[in-house]
Design an enzyme around this catalytic site. Structure first.
Site, PDB file in Angstrom:
ATOM      1  N   ALA A  69     -21.909  29.018 -20.826  1.00 25.14           N
ATOM      2  CA  ALA A  69     -23.105  28.220 -21.070  1.00 25.14           C
ATOM      3  C   ALA A  69     -24.749  28.851 -20.687  1.00 25.14           C
ATOM      4  O   ALA A  69     -25.345  28.238 -19.807  1.00 25.14           O
ATOM      5  CB  ALA A  69     -23.116  26.762 -20.286  1.00 25.14           C
ATOM      6  N   LEU A  70     -24.686  29.987 -21.153  1.00 26.56           N
ATOM      7  CA  LEU A  70     -25.856  30.791 -20.544  1.00 26.56           C
ATOM      8  C   LEU A  70     -27.238  30.278 -20.789  1.00 26.56           C
ATOM      9  O   LEU A  70     -27.573  29.772 -21.803  1.00 26.56           O
ATOM     10  CB  LEU A  70     -25.642  32.323 -21.050  1.00 26.56           C
ATOM     11  CG  LEU A  70     -24.119  32.755 -21.215  1.00 26.56           C
ATOM     12  CD1 LEU A  70     -24.378  34.369 -21.652  1.00 26.56           C
ATOM     13  CD2 LEU A  70     -23.760  33.000 -19.661  1.00 26.56           C
ATOM     14  N   ALA A 112     -31.883  31.241 -19.501  1.00 25.80           N
ATOM     15  CA  ALA A 112     -32.601  32.321 -19.439  1.00 25.80           C
ATOM     16  C   ALA A 112     -32.436  32.923 -17.810  1.00 25.80           C
ATOM     17  O   ALA A 112     -32.508  34.258 -17.544  1.00 25.80           O
ATOM     18  CB  ALA A 112     -33.810  31.970 -19.452  1.00 25.80           C
ATOM     19  N   GLY A 113     -31.676  32.292 -16.880  1.00 28.01           N
ATOM     20  CA  GLY A 113     -31.515  32.698 -15.422  1.00 28.01           C
ATOM     21  C   GLY A 113     -30.266  33.631 -15.737  1.00 28.01           C
ATOM     22  O   GLY A 113     -30.575  34.657 -15.007  1.00 28.01           O
ATOM     23  N   HIS A 114     -29.463  33.355 -16.371  1.00 29.77           N
ATOM     24  CA  HIS A 114     -28.237  34.201 -16.594  1.00 29.77           C
ATOM     25  C   HIS A 114     -28.818  35.651 -17.397  1.00 29.77           C
ATOM     26  O   HIS A 114     -28.437  36.792 -16.919  1.00 29.77           O
ATOM     27  CB  HIS A 114     -27.275  33.681 -17.522  1.00 29.77           C
ATOM     28  CG  HIS A 114     -26.377  32.752 -16.860  1.00 29.77           C
ATOM     29  ND1 HIS A 114     -26.397  31.252 -17.281  1.00 29.77           N
ATOM     30  CD2 HIS A 114     -25.636  32.551 -15.918  1.00 29.77           C
ATOM     31  CE1 HIS A 114     -25.662  30.634 -16.830  1.00 29.77           C
ATOM     32  NE2 HIS A 114     -25.166  31.264 -15.674  1.00 29.77           N
ATOM     33  N   GLU A 174     -30.248  33.742  -6.939  1.00 27.92           N
ATOM     34  CA  GLU A 174     -30.656  33.132  -5.761  1.00 27.92           C
ATOM     35  C   GLU A 174     -30.637  31.486  -5.665  1.00 27.92           C
ATOM     36  O   GLU A 174     -30.652  30.810  -4.749  1.00 27.92           O
ATOM     37  CB  GLU A 174     -31.707  33.626  -5.139  1.00 27.92           C
ATOM     38  CG  GLU A 174     -31.452  35.177  -4.651  1.00 27.92           C
ATOM     39  CD  GLU A 174     -32.743  35.678  -4.027  1.00 27.92           C
ATOM     40  OE1 GLU A 174     -33.957  35.125  -4.007  1.00 27.92           O
ATOM     41  OE2 GLU A 174     -32.842  36.913  -3.548  1.00 27.92           O
ATOM     42  N   ASP A 182     -28.103  29.793  -6.285  1.00 26.18           N
ATOM     43  CA  ASP A 182     -26.917  29.535  -5.717  1.00 26.18           C
ATOM     44  C   ASP A 182     -26.780  30.549  -4.361  1.00 26.18           C
ATOM     45  O   ASP A 182     -25.946  31.221  -4.268  1.00 26.18           O
ATOM     46  CB  ASP A 182     -25.767  29.823  -6.693  1.00 26.18           C
ATOM     47  CG  ASP A 182     -25.567  28.892  -7.823  1.00 26.18           C
ATOM     48  OD1 ASP A 182     -25.390  27.683  -7.697  1.00 26.18           O
ATOM     49  OD2 ASP A 182     -25.970  29.391  -8.867  1.00 26.18           O
ATOM     50  N   SER A 192     -30.062  25.869 -14.778  1.00 25.67           N
ATOM     51  CA  SER A 192     -28.635  25.271 -14.465  1.00 25.67           C
ATOM     52  C   SER A 192     -27.985  24.861 -15.800  1.00 25.67           C
ATOM     53  O   SER A 192     -28.377  24.252 -16.549  1.00 25.67           O
ATOM     54  CB  SER A 192     -28.508  24.272 -13.180  1.00 25.67           C
ATOM     55  OG  SER A 192     -27.060  24.065 -13.238  1.00 25.67           O
ATOM     56  N   ARG A 194     -25.701  23.093 -15.870  1.00 21.15           N
ATOM     57  CA  ARG A 194     -25.449  21.433 -15.785  1.00 21.15           C
ATOM     58  C   ARG A 194     -26.770  20.638 -16.060  1.00 21.15           C
ATOM     59  O   ARG A 194     -26.544  19.540 -16.163  1.00 21.15           O
ATOM     60  CB  ARG A 194     -24.872  21.032 -14.307  1.00 21.15           C
ATOM     61  CG  ARG A 194     -23.508  21.778 -14.099  1.00 21.15           C
ATOM     62  CD  ARG A 194     -23.098  21.148 -12.658  1.00 21.15           C
ATOM     63  NE  ARG A 194     -21.598  21.225 -12.487  1.00 21.15           N
ATOM     64  CZ  ARG A 194     -20.798  22.258 -12.138  1.00 21.15           C
ATOM     65  NH1 ARG A 194     -21.764  23.265 -11.500  1.00 21.15           N
ATOM     66  NH2 ARG A 194     -19.607  22.392 -11.748  1.00 21.15           N
TER      67      ARG A 194
END
Length: 299
Positions: A49-50, A52-54, A165, A167, A202, A204
């Site tokens: 569930a990628l 832009a953060g990933h 970061e 998490d 996220s 979620r």
């Protein structure tokens, strides 16, 4: 310090399909070929569930490693009974397309029985860093994370691994685990990526309704307000956190698992009115409707 791209980091077209490895044997064979060519390897562990953060983690890996592996595995060991294992978003086609577009070299996407074969009986547990925050709110969560990440580190043999970061507690746990088990890998934390209104990205977030999505940035806003109070010495740390909890509760957030300030290395609790003279972070976790939001910011 500005880092220049590693040799070979741009040796494939961004439109090439990444190699998909479904088994540990195939992953190790691929990495062994890269090693024979003298190439360094970066790993970005994800549950898919990628967003832009990933993809920012992929970019961070590409800046310093010749080859980048992205793992996509929804890890059943880190979901407690009643959590969202069955409904966690799975978006394989769009994930693969995104990784192709950013030039990831390989995707490791095993099935659960490949990672946890029949008879699997070992769990990795990290003490101290897991006895607060999400370690209390989600019992067993960090054992599941530490176990699967230890396996991914050993399965891939990567030189470096990249974690967001957002998490932050998870990042500290994984870094401690790798150090304590003498796994030869550098665990690198990368800045949280946010929407324009401050909401931390996220997977979620897709659970939020339109109304909840509009309200969700209030979590970050209240954290920023509390952090400003703490930095300026306007009242004590506990009062600033309590006021943030009260404000969010009044706006419909809840239950609120925690808003707390902790040492950024040990996660020791910080309170009182003394000035903050060492790296610290303000951590928060709160539900909005059916969605659990987490965030943290440096203080």
């Amino acid at each position: 310090m500005t880092q220049t791209p590693a040799p070979g980091a741009a040796s494939r077209s961004p439109k090439d399909e990444p190699v998909v490895a479904r088994t540990i044997a195939d992953l190790r064979s691929l990495v062994a070929a890269w090693r024979r060519a003298g190439l360094s390897v970066g790993l970005v562990p994800t549950m898919g569930a990628l967003h832009a953060g990933h993809l920012s983690l992929v970019a961070a890996s590409q800046d310093v490693c010749d080859r980048t592996i992205v793992s996509i595995f929804v890890n059943p060991k880190q979901f407690a009974p009643g959590e969202d294992l069955d409904t966690y978003p799975r978006t394989w086609d769009s994930d693969l397309a995104a990784l192709r577009d950013v030039g990831a070299h390989a995707v490791f996407a095993p099935i659960p029985s490949e990672v946890y074969p029949a008879g699997h009986a070992t769990t990795v547990s990290v003490a101290n860093l897991t006895d607060c925050l999400d370690g209390i709110a989600r019992p067993g969560f960090f054992d599941g994370v530490a176990t699967v990440v230890a396996k991914l580190f050993l399965q891939s043999g990567a030189d470096k691994a990249f974690f967001g970061e957002k998490d932050f507690q998870q990042f500290l746990v994984v870094r401690r685990m790798a150090a304590d088990l003498d796994i030869p890998i550098d665990v690198i934390g990368c800045p949280t990526v946010r929407e324009a209104d401050g909401l931390a990205l996220s997977s979620r977030n897709t659970y939020l309704s339109a109304a909840e999505r509009a309200q969700a940035p209030r979590l970050h806003q209240e954290m920023v307000k509390a952090a400003h109070r703490i930095r300026s010495g306007d009242g004590d740390i506990s009062a600033a956190c309590a006021d943030a909890i009260a404000a969010l509760s009044a706006e419909g957030f809840g239950p609120i698992d925690y808003i707390e300030m902790r040492d950024a290395e040990t996660l020791a609790a910080l309170s009182g009115t003394d000035p903050v003279i060492r790296p610290a972070r303000l951590f928060a976790a709160a539900r909005l409707g059916e969605t659990r939001l987490i965030d943290n910011i440096g203080v």
